[in-house]
Design a protein around this motif. Structure first.
Motif, mmCIF file in Angstrom:
data_model
loop_
_atom_site.group_PDB
_atom_site.id
_atom_site.type_symbol
_atom_site.label_atom_id
_atom_site.label_comp_id
_atom_site.label_asym_id
_atom_site.label_seq_id
_atom_site.Cartn_x
_atom_site.Cartn_y
_atom_site.Cartn_z
ATOM 1 N N CYS A 1 -2.599 0.146 -3.819
ATOM 2 C CA CYS A 1 -2.252 -1.303 -3.614
ATOM 3 C C CYS A 1 -1.638 -1.841 -4.666
ATOM 4 C CB CYS A 1 -3.310 -1.782 -2.854
ATOM 5 S SG CYS A 1 -3.076 -3.621 -2.454
ATOM 6 N N GLU B 1 0.862 -1.080 0.026
ATOM 7 C CA GLU B 1 -0.058 -0.123 -0.094
ATOM 8 C C GLU B 1 0.854 1.048 0.133
ATOM 9 O OE1 GLU B 1 -2.054 -2.975 3.080
ATOM 10 O OE2 GLU B 1 0.087 -2.328 2.496
ATOM 11 N N CYS C 1 -4.645 -3.194 2.422
ATOM 12 C CA CYS C 1 -5.456 -3.918 1.141
ATOM 13 C C CYS C 1 -5.396 -5.371 1.288
ATOM 14 C CB CYS C 1 -4.415 -3.424 -0.067
ATOM 15 S SG CYS C 1 -4.771 -4.282 -1.528
#
Length: 123
Positions: free
Chosen positions: A22, A6, A96
């Motif tokens: 991400c 991320e 993420c």
């Protein structure tokens, strides 16, 4: 194995915007649903948004509907979270995730997770 990284977090004033990214390490992620969770200090990790592998289906937590937008660029193996009208209560570490199963990305049971990026919203 898929690695997720991320980026894009930071400090912003209330009402401002940030875009999180991400990036995935493998092309196979284009067949995976990908999502975002967040965890504020002293709280459990909570679902924010998710998107199907095709990008055709999205889901959002009620707390972010109308303010956040999830999207993906499969050519770049990347998913984005555009966050607008940010509030102090959006302050958290944002994670993420990715999974072949769409619902897994909503239920905190996804196979792959990133290390997180800090978002801080000042009042």
């Amino acid at each position: 194995q898929v690695q997720l990284v991320e980026s894009g977090g930071g400090l912003v004033q209330a009402g401002g915007s940030l875009r999180l990214s991400c990036a995935a390490s493998r092309r196979t992620v284009v067949r995976y649903a990908m999502g975002w969770f967040r965890q504020a200090p002293g709280k459990e990790r909570e679902f924010v948004a998710t998107i199907s592998y095709s990008g055709g289906v999205t889901r959002y937590a009620d707390s972010v509907k109308g303010r956040f937008t999830i999207s993906r660029a499969n050519a770049k193996d990347t998913v984005y979270l555009q966050m607008d009208s940010l509030k102090p209560e959006d302050t958290a570490v944002y994670y993420c995730n990715a999974d072949e199963e769409f619902v897994a990305t909503m239920r905190n049971t996804a196979t792959y997770w990133g290390q997180g990026t800090q978002v801080t919203v000042s009042s």
